[in-house]
Design a protein around this motif. Structure first.
Motif, PDB file in Angstrom:
ATOM      1  N   SER A  38     -25.413 -30.851 -28.913  1.00  0.00           N
ATOM      2  CA  SER A  38     -25.016 -29.909 -29.961  1.00  0.00           C
ATOM      3  C   SER A  38     -24.055 -30.598 -30.917  1.00  0.00           C
ATOM      4  O   SER A  38     -23.015 -31.121 -30.498  1.00  0.00           O
ATOM      5  CB  SER A  38     -24.349 -28.678 -29.345  1.00  0.00           C
ATOM      6  OG  SER A  38     -23.912 -27.793 -30.353  1.00  0.00           O
ATOM      7  N   LEU A  39     -24.411 -30.623 -32.198  1.00  0.00           N
ATOM      8  CA  LEU A  39     -23.582 -31.220 -33.241  1.00  0.00           C
ATOM      9  C   LEU A  39     -22.996 -30.119 -34.105  1.00  0.00           C
ATOM     10  O   LEU A  39     -23.667 -29.132 -34.414  1.00  0.00           O
ATOM     11  CB  LEU A  39     -24.405 -32.174 -34.102  1.00  0.00           C
ATOM     12  CG  LEU A  39     -25.255 -33.216 -33.361  1.00  0.00           C
ATOM     13  CD1 LEU A  39     -25.950 -34.126 -34.365  1.00  0.00           C
ATOM     14  CD2 LEU A  39     -24.416 -34.019 -32.387  1.00  0.00           C
ATOM     15  N   ALA A  40     -21.746 -30.316 -34.529  1.00  0.00           N
ATOM     16  CA  ALA A  40     -21.053 -29.273 -35.288  1.00  0.00           C
ATOM     17  C   ALA A  40     -21.658 -29.059 -36.662  1.00  0.00           C
ATOM     18  O   ALA A  40     -21.559 -27.967 -37.228  1.00  0.00           O
ATOM     19  CB  ALA A  40     -19.568 -29.619 -35.417  1.00  0.00           C
ATOM     20  N   GLY A  41     -22.261 -30.106 -37.248  1.00  0.00           N
ATOM     21  CA  GLY A  41     -22.856 -29.962 -38.568  1.00  0.00           C
ATOM     22  C   GLY A  41     -21.898 -30.232 -39.704  1.00  0.00           C
ATOM     23  O   GLY A  41     -22.180 -29.895 -40.854  1.00  0.00           O
ATOM     24  N   ARG A  42     -20.768 -30.887 -39.422  1.00  0.00           N
ATOM     25  CA  ARG A  42     -19.789 -31.167 -40.472  1.00  0.00           C
ATOM     26  C   ARG A  42     -20.110 -32.432 -41.258  1.00  0.00           C
ATOM     27  O   ARG A  42     -19.560 -32.652 -42.332  1.00  0.00           O
ATOM     28  CB  ARG A  42     -18.392 -31.287 -39.857  1.00  0.00           C
ATOM     29  CG  ARG A  42     -17.875 -29.966 -39.307  1.00  0.00           C
ATOM     30  CD  ARG A  42     -16.485 -30.110 -38.737  1.00  0.00           C
ATOM     31  NE  ARG A  42     -15.952 -28.837 -38.284  1.00  0.00           N
ATOM     32  CZ  ARG A  42     -14.775 -28.679 -37.694  1.00  0.00           C
ATOM     33  NH1 ARG A  42     -14.010 -29.739 -37.487  1.00  0.00           N
ATOM     34  NH2 ARG A  42     -14.369 -27.474 -37.297  1.00  0.00           N
ATOM     35  N   VAL A  43     -20.976 -33.285 -40.700  1.00  0.00           N
ATOM     36  CA  VAL A  43     -21.396 -34.511 -41.390  1.00  0.00           C
ATOM     37  C   VAL A  43     -22.786 -34.285 -41.960  1.00  0.00           C
ATOM     38  O   VAL A  43     -23.677 -33.773 -41.280  1.00  0.00           O
ATOM     39  CB  VAL A  43     -21.399 -35.708 -40.415  1.00  0.00           C
ATOM     40  CG1 VAL A  43     -21.921 -36.951 -41.101  1.00  0.00           C
ATOM     41  CG2 VAL A  43     -19.983 -35.941 -39.877  1.00  0.00           C
ATOM     42  N   ALA A  44     -22.976 -34.675 -43.217  1.00  0.00           N
ATOM     43  CA  ALA A  44     -24.231 -34.373 -43.909  1.00  0.00           C
ATOM     44  C   ALA A  44     -25.427 -35.069 -43.267  1.00  0.00           C
ATOM     45  O   ALA A  44     -26.513 -34.492 -43.176  1.00  0.00           O
ATOM     46  CB  ALA A  44     -24.112 -34.767 -45.377  1.00  0.00           C
ATOM     47  N   ALA A  45     -25.247 -36.313 -42.838  1.00  0.00           N
ATOM     48  CA  ALA A  45     -26.360 -37.069 -42.255  1.00  0.00           C
ATOM     49  C   ALA A  45     -25.917 -37.664 -40.930  1.00  0.00           C
ATOM     50  O   ALA A  45     -25.624 -38.864 -40.836  1.00  0.00           O
ATOM     51  CB  ALA A  45     -26.824 -38.159 -43.209  1.00  0.00           C
ATOM     52  N   PRO A  46     -25.831 -36.866 -39.884  1.00  0.00           N
ATOM     53  CA  PRO A  46     -25.341 -37.368 -38.595  1.00  0.00           C
ATOM     54  C   PRO A  46     -26.320 -38.321 -37.942  1.00  0.00           C
ATOM     55  O   PRO A  46     -27.532 -38.283 -38.200  1.00  0.00           O
ATOM     56  CB  PRO A  46     -25.191 -36.079 -37.763  1.00  0.00           C
ATOM     57  CG  PRO A  46     -26.213 -35.153 -38.338  1.00  0.00           C
ATOM     58  CD  PRO A  46     -26.230 -35.451 -39.808  1.00  0.00           C
ATOM     59  N   ARG A  47     -25.798 -39.178 -37.084  1.00  0.00           N
ATOM     60  CA  ARG A  47     -26.641 -40.037 -36.264  1.00  0.00           C
ATOM     61  C   ARG A  47     -27.127 -39.211 -35.079  1.00  0.00           C
ATOM     62  O   ARG A  47     -26.335 -38.743 -34.261  1.00  0.00           O
ATOM     63  CB  ARG A  47     -25.845 -41.255 -35.786  1.00  0.00           C
ATOM     64  CG  ARG A  47     -25.401 -42.173 -36.923  1.00  0.00           C
ATOM     65  CD  ARG A  47     -24.409 -43.212 -36.435  1.00  0.00           C
ATOM     66  NE  ARG A  47     -24.028 -44.123 -37.510  1.00  0.00           N
ATOM     67  CZ  ARG A  47     -23.003 -44.967 -37.441  1.00  0.00           C
ATOM     68  NH1 ARG A  47     -22.262 -45.025 -36.346  1.00  0.00           N
ATOM     69  NH2 ARG A  47     -22.719 -45.768 -38.455  1.00  0.00           N
ATOM     70  N   LEU A  48     -28.429 -39.035 -34.992  1.00  0.00           N
ATOM     71  CA  LEU A  48     -28.974 -38.125 -33.987  1.00  0.00           C
ATOM     72  C   LEU A  48     -29.125 -38.824 -32.639  1.00  0.00           C
ATOM     73  O   LEU A  48     -29.593 -39.963 -32.562  1.00  0.00           O
ATOM     74  CB  LEU A  48     -30.319 -37.569 -34.444  1.00  0.00           C
ATOM     75  CG  LEU A  48     -30.288 -36.737 -35.727  1.00  0.00           C
ATOM     76  CD1 LEU A  48     -31.686 -36.239 -36.063  1.00  0.00           C
ATOM     77  CD2 LEU A  48     -29.313 -35.567 -35.592  1.00  0.00           C
ATOM     78  N   PRO A  49     -28.773 -38.148 -31.558  1.00  0.00           N
ATOM     79  CA  PRO A  49     -28.898 -38.731 -30.222  1.00  0.00           C
ATOM     80  C   PRO A  49     -30.288 -38.532 -29.644  1.00  0.00           C
ATOM     81  O   PRO A  49     -31.129 -37.814 -30.218  1.00  0.00           O
ATOM     82  CB  PRO A  49     -27.861 -37.934 -29.420  1.00  0.00           C
ATOM     83  CG  PRO A  49     -27.859 -36.589 -30.082  1.00  0.00           C
ATOM     84  CD  PRO A  49     -28.091 -36.850 -31.544  1.00  0.00           C
TER      85      PRO A  49
END
Length: 254
Positions: A38-49
């Motif tokens: 679960s990612l918070a969504g605060r970064v526009a282009a997160p590195r996905l696990p």
């Protein structure tokens, strides 16, 4: 990703950190486990696990507890950023309500060494209060979400480094550098010289990806304001690395 058989134990990883991605990769390779990050969504282009990914909040501790029950989660690893204090306490409350075991994955913090000139603060507001006596050209590496704490400082000049562009309120005299670690010692040293930095401000995030700035500041003789981490919720066990967290998951789930 290996095929996950029906009946696999479900592990939820809260995070977006380097350690969270490493843990997800290790656990997703286990065919007896189903991994959701679960990612918070605060970064526009997160590195996905590796594994399944969800982005966005849960709606507080109660919302997270409902999600754990609805998705039949068997274990939770809180691998959020060391300064994501609110989420960590929500996770502790939610897992207690849903009766799901919880582990905190926390990389060790930084420690001052010979030659370091560190000033400690317990909050961003306290860090801001230290700056007028330390210098006028500030390298601010505390992230874009906390700039309001420095917005009242109209005299100093700030170099702000963040992954995404910051939004107001922020200091009036400010230059933004959009960048993402890891950073090198050579690069950080050149940055300090180029911008004539007099003070570095950082959170005690720990890890190697952004530690080079501390070595560069030491070599340049610069003062460093270090914001201490919030506490881990009482009673929650802690692992310092992904391998330890993976061992905990496997032992806990049998």
């Amino acid at each position: 990703m290996p095929e996950v058989p029906t009946g696999a134990r479900h592990v939820l990883i809260l995070g977006g950190t380097t350690e969270a991605r490493r843990l997800a990769a290790e656990l997703a390779a286990d065919t007896g486990l189903r991994v959701t990050s679960s990612l918070a969504g605060r970064v526009a282009a997160p590195r996905l696990p590796a594994g399944q990914v969800r982005i966005g909040g849960f709606g507080g501790a109660e919302g997270l507890a409902d999600w754990l029950r609805a998705h039949r989660v068997d274990a939770v690893v809180d691998a959020t950023h060391p300064f994501a204090g609110t989420m960590s306490f929500h996770a502790a409350r939610a897992t207690a309500q849903a009766q799901v075991p919880l582990l905190a994955l926390r990389r060790p913090g930084w420690a001052a060494g010979p030659g370091d000139r560190w000033w400690y603060a317990d909050s961003l507001d306290e860090a801001a209060g230290l700056l007028p006596a330390l210098g006028e050209r500030i390298f601010l590496t505390t992230g874009r979400m906390g700039l309001a704490a420095f917005a009242h400082l109209v005299e100093p000049w700030f170099l702000v480094r963040s992954v995404d562009p910051p939004q107001p309120p922020h200091p009036p005299r400010m230059e933004v550098l959009l960048d993402r670690g890891p950073f090198t010692l050579e690069g950080e040293s050149a940055l300090l010289r180029r911008h004539r930095v007099e003070v570095l401000v950082t959170k005690d995030s720990g890890g190697q990806a952004t530690a080079a700035k501390l070595t560069a500041a030491r070599a340049a003789g610069l003062p460093v304001v270090v914001v201490r981490r919030p506490p881990t919720p009482e009673g929650v066990p802690v692992a310092e690395d992904p391998a330890g967290a993976a061992d905990w998951v496997r032992t806990t789930l049998g």
